[in-house]
Scaffold this active site. Structure first.
Site, PDB file in Angstrom:
ATOM      1  N   ASP A  10     -32.452  37.801  20.862  1.00 44.75           N
ATOM      2  CA  ASP A  10     -33.434  36.885  21.426  1.00 44.75           C
ATOM      3  C   ASP A  10     -33.581  35.730  20.437  1.00 44.75           C
ATOM      4  O   ASP A  10     -33.199  35.847  19.262  1.00 44.75           O
ATOM      5  CB  ASP A  10     -34.746  37.634  21.633  1.00 44.75           C
ATOM      6  CG  ASP A  10     -35.866  36.732  22.101  1.00 44.75           C
ATOM      7  OD1 ASP A  10     -35.656  35.958  23.044  1.00 44.75           O
ATOM      8  OD2 ASP A  10     -36.960  36.807  21.504  1.00 44.75           O
ATOM      9  N   ASP A  12     -36.689  32.917  20.238  1.00 50.04           N
ATOM     10  CA  ASP A  12     -38.048  32.694  19.752  1.00 50.04           C
ATOM     11  C   ASP A  12     -38.718  34.015  19.397  1.00 50.04           C
ATOM     12  O   ASP A  12     -38.812  34.921  20.226  1.00 50.04           O
ATOM     13  CB  ASP A  12     -38.874  31.966  20.815  1.00 50.04           C
ATOM     14  CG  ASP A  12     -38.284  30.615  21.170  1.00 50.04           C
ATOM     15  OD1 ASP A  12     -38.140  29.785  20.270  1.00 50.04           O
ATOM     16  OD2 ASP A  12     -37.946  30.400  22.360  1.00 50.04           O
ATOM     17  N   ASP A 168     -38.081  40.763  20.280  1.00 43.65           N
ATOM     18  CA  ASP A 168     -39.447  41.041  19.825  1.00 43.65           C
ATOM     19  C   ASP A 168     -40.429  41.269  20.959  1.00 43.65           C
ATOM     20  O   ASP A 168     -41.617  41.515  20.700  1.00 43.65           O
ATOM     21  CB  ASP A 168     -39.963  39.875  18.963  1.00 43.65           C
ATOM     22  CG  ASP A 168     -40.239  38.619  19.787  1.00 43.65           C
ATOM     23  OD1 ASP A 168     -41.383  38.106  19.741  1.00 43.65           O
ATOM     24  OD2 ASP A 168     -39.321  38.137  20.477  1.00 43.65           O
TER      25      ASP A 168
END
Length: 222
Positions: A10, A12, A168
């Site tokens: 991922d 951001d 995240d």
């Protein structure tokens, strides 16, 4: 122990601490509407949830339909702030270097619009290093749908089960599980107070990027 041969990340909240860029964007919108600025601590938990979640956090009193009409403004303002305030999380560059030295191929699967991700990658110096980039609007579906992960693996010429995905947010782990892809939960990212990463079903939970420099921490390829 060896590193995985293929890793997808991922963007951001996982590779990039983009919250400062997002804060500059949101505060420009607030200033134009006569509001006081938000703090980074107030906005940070919402960043991985996307533009709509950040707008809702910044303007909770505004009707959702009206906020929806502001999303193009958010994206336009964010494009002007892109890469000016944020940076890779501490330890990320070292991890990427370790992976590359070991012969690991890595790429990015993000829900950020593709045109913004493509603009950002050269700013970070990753244009020659990132082997595949899938944005939130590249395909017909975005995470938590597994399609972006399976297509990224296909473009790299490997089976999804042979990749590891690092993210995240819960939708990252949902997508990985649906794709049959081992996953790492990046605990250094952006989470709401009520989020419990231990319940997401990730294969490995990692406290900080430095831990990923150890091949023993990575999940086994099934």
């Amino acid at each position: 122990m060896e590193f995985p041969r293929t890793v997808l990340f991922d963007l951001d909240g996982t590779l990039l601490d983009s919250a400062p860029d997002m804060l500059a964007t949101i505060n420009a919108m607030r200033e134009s509407r006569g509001r006081q600025p938000m703090t980074l601590a107030q906005l940070r938990p919402h960043v991985s949830k996307g533009a709509r979640a950040m707008a809702a956090a910044a303007f909770p009193e505004v009707d959702a339909d009206e906020r929806e009409s502001w999303i193009p403004e958010f994206l336009n303002r964010y494009e002007q702030e892109l890469g000016l305030h944020g940076a890779p999380f501490d330890g990320i560059e070292a991890v990427l270097g370790k992976l590359e030295s070991a012969g690991t191929v890595w790429g990015i699967v993000t829900n950020k619009p593709e045109y913004l991700a493509k603009r950002l990658i050269p700013i970070l110096g990753w244009e020659e290093r990132c082997a595949v980039l899938i944005g939130g609007d590249t395909l017909a579906a975005r995470k938590p749908d597994p399609l972006p992960l399976t297509v990224a693996a296909e473009r790299l010429g490997v089976a999804a089960q042979s990749c590891v995905y690092v993210g995240d947010d819960e939708r990252d782990i949902i997508a990985a599980r649906a794709a049959g892809m081992p996953s790492v939960v990046a605990l250094w990212g952006y989470r709401l107070d009520g989020d419990d990463p231990a319940e997401w079903g990730g294969d490995v939970l990692v406290r900080d990027p430095d831990a990923l420099a150890d091949p023993a921490i990575w999940p086994a390829i099934r």
